[in-house]
Design a protein around this motif. Structure first.
Motif, PDB file in Angstrom:
ATOM      1  N   THR A 101       0.851  -1.196   0.000  1.00  0.00           N
ATOM      2  CA  THR A 101       0.000   0.000   0.000  1.00  0.00           C
ATOM      3  C   THR A 101       0.886   1.244   0.000  1.00  0.00           C
ATOM      4  O   THR A 101       1.848   1.337   0.768  1.00  0.00           O
ATOM      5  N   LEU A 102       0.562   2.204  -0.871  1.00  0.00           N
ATOM      6  CA  LEU A 102       1.341   3.432  -1.018  1.00  0.00           C
ATOM      7  C   LEU A 102       0.555   4.623  -0.486  1.00  0.00           C
ATOM      8  O   LEU A 102      -0.681   4.590  -0.376  1.00  0.00           O
ATOM      9  N   ASP A 103       1.287   5.686  -0.180  1.00  0.00           N
ATOM     10  CA  ASP A 103       0.655   6.943   0.232  1.00  0.00           C
ATOM     11  C   ASP A 103       0.078   7.654  -0.992  1.00  0.00           C
ATOM     12  O   ASP A 103       0.419   7.347  -2.137  1.00  0.00           O
ATOM     13  N   LYS A 104      -0.781   8.618  -0.724  1.00  0.00           N
ATOM     14  CA  LYS A 104      -1.373   9.379  -1.822  1.00  0.00           C
ATOM     15  C   LYS A 104      -0.319  10.172  -2.578  1.00  0.00           C
ATOM     16  O   LYS A 104      -0.435  10.384  -3.785  1.00  0.00           O
ATOM     17  N   THR A 105       0.703  10.615  -1.867  1.00  0.00           N
ATOM     18  CA  THR A 105       1.762  11.391  -2.539  1.00  0.00           C
ATOM     19  C   THR A 105       2.598  10.536  -3.490  1.00  0.00           C
ATOM     20  O   THR A 105       3.239  11.071  -4.398  1.00  0.00           O
ATOM     21  N   ASP A 106       2.582   9.216  -3.268  1.00  0.00           N
ATOM     22  CA  ASP A 106       3.348   8.302  -4.131  1.00  0.00           C
ATOM     23  C   ASP A 106       2.467   7.574  -5.142  1.00  0.00           C
ATOM     24  O   ASP A 106       2.868   6.549  -5.696  1.00  0.00           O
ATOM     25  N   SER A 107       1.273   8.096  -5.390  1.00  0.00           N
ATOM     26  CA  SER A 107       0.378   7.434  -6.344  1.00  0.00           C
ATOM     27  C   SER A 107       0.925   7.456  -7.766  1.00  0.00           C
ATOM     28  O   SER A 107       0.547   6.623  -8.603  1.00  0.00           O
ATOM     29  N   TRP A 108       1.834   8.395  -8.072  1.00  0.00           N
ATOM     30  CA  TRP A 108       2.425   8.454  -9.413  1.00  0.00           C
ATOM     31  C   TRP A 108       3.263   7.212  -9.706  1.00  0.00           C
ATOM     32  O   TRP A 108       3.505   6.881 -10.886  1.00  0.00           O
ATOM     33  N   LEU A 109       3.706   6.495  -8.644  1.00  0.00           N
ATOM     34  CA  LEU A 109       4.489   5.284  -8.850  1.00  0.00           C
ATOM     35  C   LEU A 109       3.675   4.199  -9.549  1.00  0.00           C
ATOM     36  O   LEU A 109       4.218   3.421 -10.346  1.00  0.00           O
ATOM     37  N   LEU A 110       2.375   4.146  -9.264  1.00  0.00           N
ATOM     38  CA  LEU A 110       1.533   3.140  -9.906  1.00  0.00           C
ATOM     39  C   LEU A 110       1.413   3.403 -11.401  1.00  0.00           C
ATOM     40  O   LEU A 110       1.437   2.474 -12.209  1.00  0.00           O
ATOM     41  N   VAL A 111       1.294   4.680 -11.772  1.00  0.00           N
ATOM     42  CA  VAL A 111       1.220   5.026 -13.198  1.00  0.00           C
ATOM     43  C   VAL A 111       2.527   4.688 -13.899  1.00  0.00           C
ATOM     44  O   VAL A 111       2.538   4.152 -15.022  1.00  0.00           O
ATOM     45  N   ALA A 112       3.632   4.999 -13.242  1.00  0.00           N
ATOM     46  CA  ALA A 112       4.934   4.671 -13.834  1.00  0.00           C
ATOM     47  C   ALA A 112       5.137   3.164 -13.933  1.00  0.00           C
ATOM     48  O   ALA A 112       5.739   2.662 -14.892  1.00  0.00           O
ATOM     49  N   LEU A 113       4.612   2.419 -12.955  1.00  0.00           N
ATOM     50  CA  LEU A 113       4.746   0.964 -12.998  1.00  0.00           C
ATOM     51  C   LEU A 113       3.913   0.358 -14.126  1.00  0.00           C
ATOM     52  O   LEU A 113       4.310  -0.641 -14.742  1.00  0.00           O
ATOM     53  N   LEU A 114       2.763   0.958 -14.414  1.00  0.00           N
ATOM     54  CA  LEU A 114       1.939   0.477 -15.520  1.00  0.00           C
ATOM     55  C   LEU A 114       2.643   0.640 -16.859  1.00  0.00           C
ATOM     56  O   LEU A 114       2.434  -0.159 -17.783  1.00  0.00           O
ATOM     57  N   ASN A 115       3.475   1.665 -16.980  1.00  0.00           N
ATOM     58  CA  ASN A 115       4.210   1.889 -18.231  1.00  0.00           C
ATOM     59  C   ASN A 115       5.367   0.910 -18.414  1.00  0.00           C
ATOM     60  O   ASN A 115       5.886   0.785 -19.526  1.00  0.00           O
ATOM     61  N   LYS A 116       5.765   0.231 -17.353  1.00  0.00           N
ATOM     62  CA  LYS A 116       6.859  -0.740 -17.437  1.00  0.00           C
ATOM     63  C   LYS A 116       6.283  -2.162 -17.468  1.00  0.00           C
ATOM     64  O   LYS A 116       6.483  -2.969 -16.555  1.00  0.00           O
TER      65      LYS A 116
END
Length: 435
Positions: A101-116
Motif C-alpha cells: 500500500t502506497l501513500d497518496k503522494t506516491d500514487s504516481w508510482l503506480l502510473v509509472a509501474l503500468l508503463n513498465k
C-alpha cells in the motif's frame, strides 16, 4: 426474489444493506462474511466454494459487487460450520496474496509501474507470481503459489519503486515565481535541464510543482540548483508566511475564478503562494495594509471552515445520493379477464360527391415541359424539300390511286414487300424503297 434497480453505486449500497438486514433478522440461518478487495479475485474460486458448501450442508454464494460471502443454512449448527469453513478459506488465500500500500503522494508510482509492462512480465516469470495494480486503493497485490514466491515478488516491486524515486523528483516553487522560472518559450527551464542533464516539466493540474526525470545524480544536482534559485527569488521578493490547517490549504489551492484564493487576491491586491509540503501560505505584494487585510480574510476563512466541519459532525449521516433506489419483490399477479367489444362505425358515407371547381385540388401533368425548350431554327429550303420528298415516298396517302389499281394492303407483309431477301419495301404511293 428481490430486484434492486437504480444507479450502480446506490444499488450496490442497497444490496449491502439488504444482506446485512437479513443477517440481523435471521441470524440463525443467514450470515455475511466480507472480504478485502485485493482478495476478491482469489477467494471467489467456484470449485472451493462448492466444496465448502457440500462439506457443511450450506448454500454459499460469493457476491463480487459487495465482496462478501452470503451463507444460508437450514439450522444454526450448519450455519456455524459454513462460517468456519469460509473463514479458513479466506485465511489460506491471505497467505497466498501479498499487498503493498502506497501513500497518496506516491500514487504516481503506480502510473509509472503500468508503463513498465516488460519489467512486470519479467518479475512475474522469474518469481512465478501475478502482479495486479489497484489504483483505487493505491496498492499492488502479488498473487503466488507459495510464501517464498510472494516475498521475492514483493522485493522486486519495492526495488523498482526505489529506483523510480531516485530517477524522479518533485519540487514545489512559489506560484508567483513560476513564469519567471519557466521563462519565455520555456527557455529558462530548458537551460536548467540541459545544464544538469535531466528532463524538467510542469506537473499537470498544478501551479507550483516541477517534475525532474533522469539519472539519480543528475536529479540530485537539479533539485539543489532549483532550491538555490528559489531562495534567491524569495530574498528578492519577501513576504509574510502563515501556517494553516490542511482544510484551509486545500481550499486555497483551488485556482478557479470563483475560488476563495482569487477573491482574497482581488480584494486585497496581493499574491498568495500556497506550499502544501510546508503547510503554509505566503502573502506577497500589495500596498499599505493589504497584507494585514489578507491575513484577516484567511483567518475568517479558516474559522468558517471549522464551523462547517463541526456542523457536519453534529448532523446524522445521510446518503451520498438522494436519488431513490427502487426495490421490487416479485409476487404472483392475479389473472384478470378483460371483456372487449368492437364498436361498429356509425358515420354515414355518401358517394358521387361533386366538388366545386374552386375547391378542387389542382393537378399537374407529369411530362416534358416544351415551353422551356429553346426554339429550333427554321430549316433551310433544301432540308425542307428533302423532308417533303421523304413524306411523299413513305406516307400512305402521299398520292391518289389510279383507276383499276389495287390498293396496297399494309396489314399483310406480303403485299408490301418485294425481294424480301434484298430488303425492298413498297409504299402506297407506288415507289419501292430499300431501308
Amino acid at each position: 426474489s428481490v430486484k434492486i434497480s437504480g444507479k450502480r453505486s446506490n444499488a450496490r449500497r442497497a444490496k449491502t444493506m439488504l444482506t446485512d438486514f437479513l443477517a440481523q433478522c435471521f441470524s440463525q440461518y443467514v450470515s455475511v462474511t466480507k472480504v478485502a478487495k485485493h482478495l476478491s479475485r482469489v477467494v471467489g474460486v467456484v470449485k472451493t466454494i462448492v466444496d465448502c458448501a457440500a462439506s457443511t450442508g450450506c448454500a454459499i454464494v460469493f457476491d463480487h459487487d459487495t465482496r462478501s460471502f452470503v451463507i444460508q443454512a437450514a439450522t444454526n449448527d450448519y450455519l456455524l460450520q459454513g462460517v468456519e469453513s469460509i473463514g479458513k478459506h479466506v485465511q489460506e488465500c491471505e497467505e497466498l496474496v501479498g499487498l503493498l500500500t502506497l501513500d497518496k503522494t506516491d500514487s504516481w508510482l503506480l502510473v509509472a509501474l503500468l508503463n513498465k509492462r516488460e519489467s512486470l512480465k519479467e518479475i512475474e516469470e522469474s518469481t512465478s507470481t501475478k502482479v495486479e495494480i489497484i489504483r483505487e486503493d493505491n496498492s499492488v497485490s502479488i498473487l503466488g503459489e507459495t510464501k517464498e514466491s510472494i516475498i521475492s515478488g514483493k522485493k522486486e516491486i519495492i526495488s523498482i519503486f526505489e529506483q523510480m524515486k531516485r530517477e524522479n523528483a518533485f519540487v514545489d516553487i512559489p506560484e508567483s515565481s513560476m513564469m519567471q522560472f519557466v521563462g519565455n518559450s520555456s527557455r529558462q527551464i530548458n537551460n536548467f535541464a540541459a545544464i544538469n542533464g535531466v528532463k524538467m516539466d510542469r506537473v499537470k493540474k498544478s501551479t507550483t510543482c516541477i517534475r525532474i526525470q533522469g539519472h539519480d545524480t543528475g536529479v540530485k544536482t537539479a533539485v539543489v540548483a532549483i532550491n538555490t534559485w528559489v531562495q534567491k527569488w524569495e530574498a528578492n521578493n519577501p513576504g509574510t508566511t502563515i501556517k494553516l490547517h490542511e482544510d484551509t490549504l486545500m481550499c486555497l489551492l483551488d485556482n478557479k475564478t470563483t475560488s476563495e484564493k482569487k477573491r482574497i487576491q482581488r480584494i486585497c491586491g496581493v499574491k498568495l503562494d500556497v506550499c502544501v509540503t510546508k503547510s503554509n501560505v505566503t502573502i506577497r505584494g500589495g500596498k499599505g495594509d493589504s497584507t494585514s487585510l489578507a491575513i484577516e480574510q484567511i483567518r475568517a476563512l479558516a474559522e468558517s471552515l471549522d464551523i462547517k466541519a463541526s456542523k457536519a459532525e453534529e448532523k446524522p449521516a445521510q446518503a451520498l445520493d438522494t436519488k431513490p433506489v427502487n426495490i421490487e419483490i416479485d409476487a404472483p399477479t392475479p389473472k384478470v379477464e378483460k371483456n372487449t367489444s368492437v364498436l361498429m362505425p356509425t358515420l354515414k358515407t355518401t358517394t358521387n360527391v361533386q366538388v366545386p371547381e374552386k375547391l378542387s385540388i389542382p393537378t399537374t401533368v407529369v411530362g416534358k415541359d416544351k415551353s422551356k425548350e429553346p426554339k429550333r431554327k427554321e430549316q433551310s429550303g433544301k432540308l425542307q424539300s428533302v423532308s417533303k420528298l421523304y413524306s411523299f415516298l413513305v406516307s400512305e396517302d402521299a398520292a391518289p390511286m389510279a383507276a383499276g389499281e389495287e390498293p396496297w394492303d399494309s396489314s399483310t407483309v406480303s403485299s408490301g414487300v418485294e425481294n424480301v431477301d434484298q430488303g425492298y419495301f413498297r409504299s402506297s404511293s407506288g415507289f419501292t424503297v430499300r431501308l
